[in-house]
Design a protein around this motif. Structure first.
Motif, PDB file in Angstrom:
ATOM      1  N   GLN A 274       0.601  -0.987  -0.790  1.00 53.77           N
ATOM      2  CA  GLN A 274       0.295  -0.198   0.242  1.00 53.77           C
ATOM      3  C   GLN A 274       1.061   1.260  -0.349  1.00 53.77           C
ATOM      4  O   GLN A 274       0.830   2.789  -0.472  1.00 53.77           O
ATOM      5  N   GLY A 275       2.256   0.872   0.853  1.00 55.57           N
ATOM      6  CA  GLY A 275       3.005   2.296   0.798  1.00 55.57           C
ATOM      7  C   GLY A 275       3.732   2.641  -0.626  1.00 55.57           C
ATOM      8  O   GLY A 275       3.700   3.949  -1.071  1.00 55.57           O
ATOM      9  N   ARG A 276       3.807   1.875  -1.110  1.00 57.37           N
ATOM     10  CA  ARG A 276       4.595   2.195  -2.475  1.00 57.37           C
ATOM     11  C   ARG A 276       3.376   2.193  -3.313  1.00 57.37           C
ATOM     12  O   ARG A 276       3.491   3.174  -4.405  1.00 57.37           O
ATOM     13  N   ILE A 277       2.230   1.574  -3.683  1.00 59.68           N
ATOM     14  CA  ILE A 277       1.180   2.475  -4.324  1.00 59.68           C
ATOM     15  C   ILE A 277       1.327   3.320  -3.826  1.00 59.68           C
ATOM     16  O   ILE A 277       1.075   4.163  -5.134  1.00 59.68           O
ATOM     17  N   ALA A 278       0.974   4.038  -2.782  1.00 61.96           N
ATOM     18  CA  ALA A 278       0.543   5.971  -2.861  1.00 61.96           C
ATOM     19  C   ALA A 278       1.975   6.849  -3.293  1.00 61.96           C
ATOM     20  O   ALA A 278       1.932   7.462  -3.779  1.00 61.96           O
ATOM     21  N   ALA A 279       3.245   5.773  -3.288  1.00 62.32           N
ATOM     22  CA  ALA A 279       4.783   6.637  -3.572  1.00 62.32           C
ATOM     23  C   ALA A 279       4.267   6.790  -5.056  1.00 62.32           C
ATOM     24  O   ALA A 279       4.790   7.318  -5.758  1.00 62.32           O
ATOM     25  N   VAL A 280       3.906   5.888  -5.717  1.00 63.04           N
ATOM     26  CA  VAL A 280       3.067   6.008  -7.112  1.00 63.04           C
ATOM     27  C   VAL A 280       2.765   7.070  -7.573  1.00 63.04           C
ATOM     28  O   VAL A 280       2.715   8.183  -8.178  1.00 63.04           O
ATOM     29  N   LEU A 281       1.490   6.921  -6.975  1.00 66.28           N
ATOM     30  CA  LEU A 281       0.477   8.234  -6.813  1.00 66.28           C
ATOM     31  C   LEU A 281       0.939   9.296  -6.725  1.00 66.28           C
ATOM     32  O   LEU A 281       0.693  10.557  -7.229  1.00 66.28           O
ATOM     33  N   HIS A 282       1.791   9.563  -5.521  1.00 63.82           N
ATOM     34  CA  HIS A 282       2.296  11.013  -5.182  1.00 63.82           C
ATOM     35  C   HIS A 282       3.583  11.077  -5.891  1.00 63.82           C
ATOM     36  O   HIS A 282       2.876  12.658  -6.601  1.00 63.82           O
ATOM     37  N   GLU A 283       4.359   9.733  -6.914  1.00 61.72           N
ATOM     38  CA  GLU A 283       4.752  10.829  -7.530  1.00 61.72           C
ATOM     39  C   GLU A 283       3.992  11.315  -9.135  1.00 61.72           C
ATOM     40  O   GLU A 283       4.651  12.430  -9.883  1.00 61.72           O
ATOM     41  N   LYS A 284       3.052  10.833  -9.663  1.00 62.18           N
ATOM     42  CA  LYS A 284       2.501  11.082 -10.495  1.00 62.18           C
ATOM     43  C   LYS A 284       1.905  12.245  -9.990  1.00 62.18           C
ATOM     44  O   LYS A 284       1.167  12.913 -11.094  1.00 62.18           O
ATOM     45  N   GLY A 285       1.452  12.857  -8.710  1.00 62.35           N
ATOM     46  CA  GLY A 285       0.762  14.003  -9.075  1.00 62.35           C
ATOM     47  C   GLY A 285       1.323  15.230  -8.673  1.00 62.35           C
ATOM     48  O   GLY A 285       1.348  15.831  -9.226  1.00 62.35           O
ATOM     49  N   ARG A 286       3.034  14.581  -8.318  1.00 62.73           N
ATOM     50  CA  ARG A 286       4.266  15.373  -8.634  1.00 62.73           C
ATOM     51  C   ARG A 286       4.530  16.322  -9.960  1.00 62.73           C
ATOM     52  O   ARG A 286       4.549  17.490 -10.208  1.00 62.73           O
ATOM     53  N   GLN A 287       4.235  15.372 -10.826  1.00 64.07           N
ATOM     54  CA  GLN A 287       4.313  15.507 -12.250  1.00 64.07           C
ATOM     55  C   GLN A 287       3.172  16.334 -12.667  1.00 64.07           C
ATOM     56  O   GLN A 287       3.659  17.317 -13.261  1.00 64.07           O
ATOM     57  N   ASP A 288       2.332  16.259 -12.487  1.00 65.16           N
ATOM     58  CA  ASP A 288       1.460  17.112 -12.562  1.00 65.16           C
ATOM     59  C   ASP A 288       1.172  17.748 -12.185  1.00 65.16           C
ATOM     60  O   ASP A 288       1.143  19.730 -13.176  1.00 65.16           O
ATOM     61  N   LEU A 289       1.794  18.246 -10.872  1.00 68.44           N
ATOM     62  CA  LEU A 289       1.811  19.397 -10.093  1.00 68.44           C
ATOM     63  C   LEU A 289       2.267  20.793 -11.333  1.00 68.44           C
ATOM     64  O   LEU A 289       2.528  21.733 -11.712  1.00 68.44           O
ATOM     65  N   ALA A 290       3.845  19.701 -11.442  1.00 68.34           N
ATOM     66  CA  ALA A 290       4.308  20.431 -12.068  1.00 68.34           C
ATOM     67  C   ALA A 290       4.057  20.833 -13.510  1.00 68.34           C
ATOM     68  O   ALA A 290       4.718  21.736 -14.102  1.00 68.34           O
ATOM     69  N   ALA A 291       3.499  19.885 -14.816  1.00 71.26           N
ATOM     70  CA  ALA A 291       2.762  20.331 -15.517  1.00 71.26           C
ATOM     71  C   ALA A 291       1.325  21.253 -15.372  1.00 71.26           C
ATOM     72  O   ALA A 291       0.574  21.764 -16.503  1.00 71.26           O
ATOM     73  N   ARG A 292       1.512  21.283 -14.466  1.00 72.73           N
ATOM     74  CA  ARG A 292       0.203  22.826 -13.994  1.00 72.73           C
ATOM     75  C   ARG A 292      -1.177  22.037 -14.003  1.00 72.73           C
ATOM     76  O   ARG A 292      -2.108  22.972 -14.338  1.00 72.73           O
ATOM     77  N   ARG A 293      -1.517  20.502 -14.004  1.00 72.28           N
ATOM     78  CA  ARG A 293      -2.364  19.518 -13.957  1.00 72.28           C
ATOM     79  C   ARG A 293      -3.464  19.467 -13.072  1.00 72.28           C
ATOM     80  O   ARG A 293      -3.024  18.612 -12.617  1.00 72.28           O
ATOM     81  N   PHE A 294      -3.766  21.130 -12.334  1.00 74.39           N
ATOM     82  CA  PHE A 294      -3.773  20.913 -10.635  1.00 74.39           C
ATOM     83  C   PHE A 294      -4.679  19.279 -10.566  1.00 74.39           C
ATOM     84  O   PHE A 294      -5.008  19.155  -9.342  1.00 74.39           O
ATOM     85  N   LEU A 295      -6.357  19.403 -10.821  1.00 73.37           N
ATOM     86  CA  LEU A 295      -6.945  18.694 -11.146  1.00 73.37           C
ATOM     87  C   LEU A 295      -6.407  17.411 -10.729  1.00 73.37           C
ATOM     88  O   LEU A 295      -6.705  16.527  -9.992  1.00 73.37           O
ATOM     89  N   GLU A 296      -5.620  16.518 -11.943  1.00 72.96           N
ATOM     90  CA  GLU A 296      -4.991  15.955 -12.014  1.00 72.96           C
ATOM     91  C   GLU A 296      -4.386  15.598 -10.810  1.00 72.96           C
ATOM     92  O   GLU A 296      -4.329  14.255  -9.980  1.00 72.96           O
TER      93      GLU A 296
END
Length: 392
Positions: A274-296
């Motif tokens: 579960q922690g590893r899944i969370a880490a992947v989702l967090h990394e995906k979120g950071r990429q979206d944040l950097a690309a200004r895809r704030f909702l994603e």
């Protein structure tokens, strides 16, 4: 050993036989050599010369003469058995086994060949038992030597190859281990316990080799090996988790998430996965944040929190995404949540100063927003994280 008749025996041959009967092997050898020169087509003299050579311990010459005999007559089971006895004496067991099989192919009921074959089988089982004892005592190299002798004695025993493959895996000789275990699988009856054990050890070998490659940074090779393991074993969550980690380090987030979710499906409630899944989702979120895809980004951070609600950084990054979307009050709640989890983190404190101007950490946590965050956190931590299927 049976020998063809040679007609009238000459004086050297009679003298040689008399000397042989008296166990005067050097003199008998000289007499038989003379007789063979006089009658070169009479093989019985060469055969008696071999007896003398063996008795005298002149084994290289004995083997050389015996090989010549077999070149002239490849269908002589007695000669193969004689050479097999020679190989067995000098622990050249693979060659001994070959000659026994040749003799039995020519004469299936050959008593001497059968007796030597059964002796080899017993030697193989004894060597295997010794290998197991050495392995239990931690002497893996000694065990490897013994099981190799067992395989030479009986190269058709699947259990021997399985044991040697297992030892080679433990010694991190993964290539040789894979070959032995594949051979064990070939020798085993499909679906038998021997076949299943060979298969299990082969999967472990692929996995261990992949872990070794991962440690060396050879991630593509590790992914390939884990794929081989999963081709044969699809119910082992650890292999999916390991491949997910490789994909994560390679930046292949979608593949990593798929593998981690499969691992969690096989092991529900596994907090590490579960922690590893969370880490992947967090990394995906950071990429979206950097690309200004704030909702994603907000959605990814929320799913990361569902899988690991104890990680303060996930709340902080979700607060950042909400702030960028203009959801200031909701962002403040997330900052308060992250402060409850880690009130000293510099990144959290930095964002808190922007969202709660001129307020201390204690003041934020005592505020209405802080009390609501505490209640929310208590509620979240009392509920188990949702499974991947709930995220669909």
């Amino acid at each position: 050993m049976a020998a063809p008749a040679c007609g009238h025996a000459d004086q050297p041959s009679l003298q040689g036989q008399c000397l042989l009967d008296q166990e005067l092997y050097s003199e008998a050898l000289e007499a038989f050599t003379q007789a063979a020169e006089l009658q070169p087509h009479c093989r019985v003299f060469r055969q008696r010369s071999m007896v003398c050579l063996a008795a005298l311990g002149e084994f290289p010459e004995f083997l050389q003469m015996l090989n010549r005999e077999l070149e002239e007559d490849v269908r002589n089971p007695d000669a193969y058995v004689l050479r097999a006895f020679f190989y067995n004496r000098f622990e050249q067991l693979a060659l001994c086994h070959q000659d026994i099989q040749r003799a039995l192919k020519l004469e299936p009921q050959h008593r001497a060949a059968q007796a030597l074959w059964h002796r080899l089988l017993r030697q193989g089982q004894e060597a295997k038992s010794q290998a197991v004892l050495k392995a239990l005592c931690g002497d893996l190299h000694g065990a490897l030597y013994k099981i190799s002798l067992a395989i030479e004695s009986d190269p058709l025993a699947a259990e021997f190859f399985t044991l040697r493959g297992t030892l080679l895996r433990l010694l991190k000789n993964f290539s040789a281990a894979s070959k032995d275990l594949a051979r064990a699988r070939e020798l085993s009856t499909v679906g038998s316990p021997e076949a299943r054990e060979a298969q299990r050890q082969l999967v472990l070998t692929y996995n261990d080799c992949a872990v070794h490659c991962y440690a060396l940074g050879r991630l593509d090779e590790a992914v390939k090996l884990l794929g081989e393991a999963l081709r044969d074993e699809r119910m082992e969550q650890g292999i999916y988790a390991n491949r997910g980690e490789c994909f994560f380090r390679l930046g292949e987030l979608a593949y990593a998430l798929a593998d981690y979710q499969q691992a969690l499906e096989l092991s529900p409630g596994n907090r590490v996965v579960q922690g590893r899944i969370a880490a992947v989702l967090h990394e995906k979120g950071r990429q979206d944040l950097a690309a200004r895809r704030f909702l994603e980004a907000e959605a990814c951070f929320s799913m990361a929190i569902e899988h690991d609600p104890r990680e303060a950084l996930y709340y902080l990054d979700r607060a950042m995404a909400k702030w960028c979307l203009g959801k200031v009050e909701s962002a403040r709640e997330d900052v308060a949540l992250s402060l409850w989890l880690n009130p000293t983190d510099s990144k959290i404190l930095s964002l808190a100063r922007h969202l709660f101007p001129r307020k201390t950490v204690q003041a934020i946590l005592r505020s209405e927003t802080g009390r609501l965050a505490q209640q929310t956190l208590d509620k979240i931590l009392q509920c188990p994280p949702r499974l991947p299927s709930d995220d669909a």
